[in-house]
Design an enzyme around this catalytic site. Sequence first.
Site, PDB file in Angstrom:
ATOM      1  N   ASN A   9       0.879  -1.171   0.000  1.00  0.00           N
ATOM      2  CA  ASN A   9       0.000   0.000   0.000  1.00  0.00           C
ATOM      3  C   ASN A   9       0.915   1.219   0.000  1.00  0.00           C
ATOM      4  O   ASN A   9       1.467   1.589   1.029  1.00  0.00           O
ATOM      5  CB  ASN A   9      -0.886  -0.039   1.259  1.00  0.00           C
ATOM      6  N   TRP A  10       1.075   1.796  -1.177  1.00  0.00           N
ATOM      7  CA  TRP A  10       2.035   2.908  -1.306  1.00  0.00           C
ATOM      8  C   TRP A  10       1.535   4.182  -0.644  1.00  0.00           C
ATOM      9  O   TRP A  10       2.287   5.116  -0.458  1.00  0.00           O
ATOM     10  CB  TRP A  10       2.311   3.184  -2.792  1.00  0.00           C
ATOM     11  N   LYS A  11       0.252   4.226  -0.338  1.00  0.00           N
ATOM     12  CA  LYS A  11      -0.365   5.454   0.208  1.00  0.00           C
ATOM     13  C   LYS A  11      -0.060   6.633  -0.731  1.00  0.00           C
ATOM     14  O   LYS A  11       0.055   6.428  -1.938  1.00  0.00           O
ATOM     15  CB  LYS A  11       0.106   5.693   1.636  1.00  0.00           C
ATOM     16  N   HIS A  95      -9.664   1.567   4.576  1.00  0.00           N
ATOM     17  CA  HIS A  95      -8.410   1.744   5.307  1.00  0.00           C
ATOM     18  C   HIS A  95      -8.640   2.725   6.448  1.00  0.00           C
ATOM     19  O   HIS A  95      -9.419   3.670   6.315  1.00  0.00           O
ATOM     20  CB  HIS A  95      -7.320   2.266   4.355  1.00  0.00           C
ATOM     21  N   GLU A  97      -7.016   5.110   7.512  1.00  0.00           N
ATOM     22  CA  GLU A  97      -6.765   6.523   7.162  1.00  0.00           C
ATOM     23  C   GLU A  97      -7.965   7.111   6.422  1.00  0.00           C
ATOM     24  O   GLU A  97      -8.284   8.288   6.573  1.00  0.00           O
ATOM     25  CB  GLU A  97      -5.462   6.635   6.343  1.00  0.00           C
ATOM     26  N   GLU A 167      -5.961  -4.523  10.507  1.00  0.00           N
ATOM     27  CA  GLU A 167      -4.937  -3.507  10.704  1.00  0.00           C
ATOM     28  C   GLU A 167      -5.234  -2.715  11.971  1.00  0.00           C
ATOM     29  O   GLU A 167      -6.020  -1.755  11.940  1.00  0.00           O
ATOM     30  CB  GLU A 167      -4.921  -2.536   9.509  1.00  0.00           C
ATOM     31  N   GLY A 173       2.046   2.568  10.705  1.00  0.00           N
ATOM     32  CA  GLY A 173       3.011   3.649  10.536  1.00  0.00           C
ATOM     33  C   GLY A 173       3.671   4.087  11.836  1.00  0.00           C
ATOM     34  O   GLY A 173       4.343   5.106  11.890  1.00  0.00           O
ATOM     35  N   SER A 212       2.966  -1.933  10.380  1.00  0.00           N
ATOM     36  CA  SER A 212       4.402  -2.000  10.645  1.00  0.00           C
ATOM     37  C   SER A 212       5.023  -3.379  10.367  1.00  0.00           C
ATOM     38  O   SER A 212       5.925  -3.828  11.083  1.00  0.00           O
ATOM     39  CB  SER A 212       4.720  -1.554  12.081  1.00  0.00           C
ATOM     40  N   GLY A 233       2.591  -1.108   4.306  1.00  0.00           N
ATOM     41  CA  GLY A 233       2.662   0.314   3.994  1.00  0.00           C
ATOM     42  C   GLY A 233       4.096   0.749   3.758  1.00  0.00           C
ATOM     43  O   GLY A 233       4.665   0.525   2.682  1.00  0.00           O
ATOM     44  N   GLY A 234       4.691   1.356   4.762  1.00  0.00           N
ATOM     45  CA  GLY A 234       6.040   1.941   4.638  1.00  0.00           C
ATOM     46  C   GLY A 234       7.050   1.013   3.973  1.00  0.00           C
ATOM     47  O   GLY A 234       7.809   1.442   3.086  1.00  0.00           O
TER      48      GLY A 234
HETATM   49  P1  PGA Z   1       2.493   0.441   7.670  1.00  0.00           P
HETATM   50  O1  PGA Z   1       1.053   0.656   7.006  1.00  0.00           O
HETATM   51  O2  PGA Z   1       3.026  -0.870   7.165  1.00  0.00           O
HETATM   52  O3  PGA Z   1       3.314   1.616   7.222  1.00  0.00           O
HETATM   53  O4  PGA Z   1       2.284   0.425   9.159  1.00  0.00           O
HETATM   54  C1  PGA Z   1       0.172  -0.416   6.791  1.00  0.00           C
HETATM   55  C2  PGA Z   1      -1.094   0.095   6.169  1.00  0.00           C
HETATM   56  O5  PGA Z   1      -1.542   1.194   6.539  1.00  0.00           O
HETATM   57  O6  PGA Z   1      -1.683  -0.557   5.285  1.00  0.00           O
END
Ligand code: PGA
Length: 258
Positions: A9-11, A95, A97, A167, A173, A212, A233-234
Amino acid sequence: MRAKLVAGNWKMSGSLASNQELLAALVPALAPLARASYAVCVPFPYLAQAQHALRGSNVALGAQDVCQFDGGAYTGGVSAAMLADFGCRYVIVGHSERRNVFGETDDVVALKFAQATQHRLTPILCVGETLAERESGVTEAVVARQLDAVVKRSGLPALAQCVIAYEPVWAIGTGKTATPQQAQEVHAHIRARVAASDRRLADELAILYGGSVKAANAAQLFAMPDVDGGLIGGASLAADQFIAICRAAQAARETVRA
Ligand code: PGA
């Protein structure tokens, strides 16, 4: 058997130049890893670039959101049909966010889920509790509420066309990963909740963990019997990290259906 899936997930990250470099590294590195499935969920403007770069590879394309409406006068909206047009196989819905920063309710998420399945996309439905909710002991109730909203709108059988991603919001994050046991506990709860209505559907349901995940903890998480891969994500932005996580999925034992 449930094969593992690793989805990046590149966001809101990337550029034409950096995407090009990242995808050019991923495609040959993941090609020999045939025992699991892989995807990258990219920002809308880069769908065409990623579609082109991933053509003929074993890395599927996904988007990070979809409009809850089918089409028409919805300025800024991107429909499920448009995502399908660009060769998307997956789309993330709900998600945290989107829920917490953009105010998406359970009902809006359920509409987005329905749009995705109607257009033959596989929704990656995110569920998870905040730190305050975990500390007050309502994790299972929150996850159940988020899941039930989708089931109420689309019906239980629609879960056969989706992937769930657990999640925990406090782990996204933040560098704080749920322990493999914490993840397993919630994954097992989700599966049991579905199994109460349909055992076979529950056995086939892919439940990813997100929050994470990195190269250093992926193998332990993927070793849990109800953890069917990860939403990353990251660490999906660094080729070496993402490739290492995909290798951990490839190396993990497939869960044999009970
Ligand atoms: P993260 O994000 O791996 O940076 O914690 C995961 C996500 O939000 O899908």
